[in-house]
Design a protein around this motif. Structure first.
Motif, mmCIF file in Angstrom:
data_model
loop_
_atom_site.group_PDB
_atom_site.id
_atom_site.type_symbol
_atom_site.label_atom_id
_atom_site.label_comp_id
_atom_site.label_asym_id
_atom_site.label_seq_id
_atom_site.Cartn_x
_atom_site.Cartn_y
_atom_site.Cartn_z
ATOM 1 N N LEU A 18 44.911 40.848 40.057
ATOM 2 C CA LEU A 18 44.871 41.888 40.609
ATOM 3 C C LEU A 18 44.045 43.159 40.109
ATOM 4 O O LEU A 18 43.172 43.746 40.992
ATOM 5 N N ASP A 19 44.504 43.733 39.311
ATOM 6 C CA ASP A 19 43.862 44.897 38.305
ATOM 7 C C ASP A 19 41.653 44.547 38.199
ATOM 8 O O ASP A 19 40.980 45.187 38.985
ATOM 9 N N ALA A 20 41.255 43.682 37.918
ATOM 10 C CA ALA A 20 40.086 42.804 37.859
ATOM 11 C C ALA A 20 39.370 42.372 39.504
ATOM 12 O O ALA A 20 38.422 42.937 39.336
ATOM 13 N N LEU A 21 40.399 42.212 39.750
ATOM 14 C CA LEU A 21 40.209 41.769 41.488
ATOM 15 C C LEU A 21 39.600 42.771 42.066
ATOM 16 O O LEU A 21 38.140 42.991 42.755
ATOM 17 N N ARG A 22 40.587 44.069 42.108
ATOM 18 C CA ARG A 22 39.815 45.005 42.629
ATOM 19 C C ARG A 22 39.059 46.048 41.939
ATOM 20 O O ARG A 22 37.872 46.730 42.210
ATOM 21 N N ALA A 51 48.160 36.842 49.676
ATOM 22 C CA ALA A 51 48.831 37.990 50.407
ATOM 23 C C ALA A 51 49.049 38.617 49.956
ATOM 24 O O ALA A 51 48.992 40.250 49.644
ATOM 25 N N ARG A 52 48.917 38.235 47.983
ATOM 26 C CA ARG A 52 48.696 39.235 47.369
ATOM 27 C C ARG A 52 47.324 39.785 46.943
ATOM 28 O O ARG A 52 46.897 41.405 46.623
ATOM 29 N N HIS A 58 43.025 45.467 50.083
ATOM 30 C CA HIS A 58 43.188 46.731 51.009
ATOM 31 C C HIS A 58 43.670 47.870 50.947
ATOM 32 O O HIS A 58 43.009 48.905 50.641
ATOM 33 N N ARG A 59 44.186 48.106 49.687
ATOM 34 C CA ARG A 59 44.330 48.955 49.135
ATOM 35 C C ARG A 59 43.727 50.166 48.565
ATOM 36 O O ARG A 59 43.845 50.733 48.018
#
Length: 381
Positions: A18-22, A51-52, A58-59
């Protein structure tokens, strides 16, 4: 990062960074600025878990999301909150108007019949309803033809019934920057957008983000690029988001002349060391990669021999020294040694298909800020 112990219940694991996604979202948003950047998270965030993924985006500041069907809006709304807007790309199925209004979703109206039904529901409710319009600029898939869009723009009652939030179209060849079709679609879209001067315009998908700034409009809507897939030859700087590893079930040496797998398609020409891996087409691994795809371990490619079965496949481990691989070890199918694009090329398809087909049996391990959350099969990712 080693996953928590209960992930060991699964024979394969899908790591989602998720860090790479962001980071990918930030890069894409910076590239299209001052246009806004949304996120397409249809098909359960391309199979990874809306969901994740939705919560992470969003964050990062994303407030505009796109899904394909109304049924996808509910799970997303539960994690992105009321300050986000969710557009339904396929628009309204007949009879879904009340459900769409109740969900607070914004339909992308693609035909005059969809427009008429949404306007009728607005009149029945006695209030203006939000909507987007998609116009067909040359792809001939979804969207209003030019004459219908122009007629709507001239209808004085339209603004009393619909609050138009977006005018959009979709590029057919954005992954091929040199195609004249891109410029032709941009010109056609601009001509139609001139009839809706106060409505924000959106044309750029993932590939469109990497086209000149003229294509960025007011809102870009990247999808697959968020997940680290380069959407065209000029795309650079995206970080891989997914890694797939699967367990070794059994190791054996077969004699020369032994057949391997269904149909005995592979016949060993000499004694051959093989490993059977817990990954098959039920897990989303393409059956067509039998005899041509491969896995990786410690920098060595392990070719697939024989057919890919529903739950397993077999690889040649002759490139490894004795003891380098044991039953229960994991081998890499997606990761530093083999990208989604590599697998897609070998399978004769596109990275989108490989990504969205990854099955439900993998333990999904969401990694963010140094923490790992494991979602087991049967749980909602």
């Amino acid at each position: 990062m080693e996953p928590p112990l209960h992930a060991e219940a699964c024979s394969s694991r899908l790591d989602i960074d998720l860090d790479a996604l962001r980071a990918n979202y930030r890069m894409l948003a910076e590239r299209v600025a001052p246009a806004r950047c949304g996120a397409v998270v249809k098909a359960n965030a391309y199979g990874l878990g809306v969901a994740r993924v939705g919560a992470a985006l969003h964050r990062e500041g994303c407030r505009t999301f796109f899904v394909a069907q109304l049924c996808e809006a509910g799970p997303l709304a539960g994690v992105v909150g009321p300050d986000a807007t969710i557009f339904i790309l396929n628009g309204l199925d007949p009879g879904s108007e009340a459900a769409c209004a109740a969900a607070g979703a914004v339909p992308v109206l693609n035909s005059l019949s969809q427009v008429a039904r949404w306007r009728a529901h607005a009149r029945a409710l006695g209030r203006t309803l939000p909507a987007a319009l998609q116009v067909d600029s040359g792809m001939s898939r979804l969207g209003l033809p030019a004459e219908d869009a122009i007629a709507l723009a001239a209808d004085p009652a339209l603004a009393r019934e619909l609050d138009l939030r977006l005018l959009m179209t979709h590029l057919a060849c954005a992954d091929e920057p040199g195609r004249a079709a891109n410029a032709n679609q941009l010109a056609a879209f601009r001509a139609l957008a001139a009839h809706f001067p106060t409505v924000p315009a959106s044309i750029a998908n993932s590939g469109g983000v990497f086209l000149p700034a003229d294509f960025h409009g007011d809102l870009a809507r990247p999808g697959v690029a968020l997940f680290g897939v380069d959407p065209g030859p000029d795309a650079r700087g995206l970080r891989p988001v997914v890694r797939l590893d699967a367990r070794v079930l059994q190791i054996r040496t077969v004699a020369a002349g032994a057949g391997v797998g269904y149909g005995l398609d592979h016949v060993a020409s000499a004694p051959q060391r093989l490993a059977t891996i817990a990954l098959g087409y039920a897990d989303g691994w393409p059956r067509c990669l039998g005899g041509m795809g491969g896995a990786w371990h410690r920098g060595a490619r392990l070719p697939i021999v024989g057919r890919v079965s529903m739950d397993s496949l077999t690889v040649d481990i002759g490139a490894l020294a004795e003891g380098d691989l044991a039953e229960g070890d994991f081998v890499e199918f997606l990761g530093p040694s083999q990208s989604l694009a590599d697998v897609a090329r070998n399978a004769g398809t596109i990275a989108y298909e490989i990504l969205t087909r990854l099955g439900a049996r993998h333990a999904r391990i969401f990694v963010e800020d140094g923490n790992a959350e494991v979602v087991l099969p049967g749980e909602n990712p």
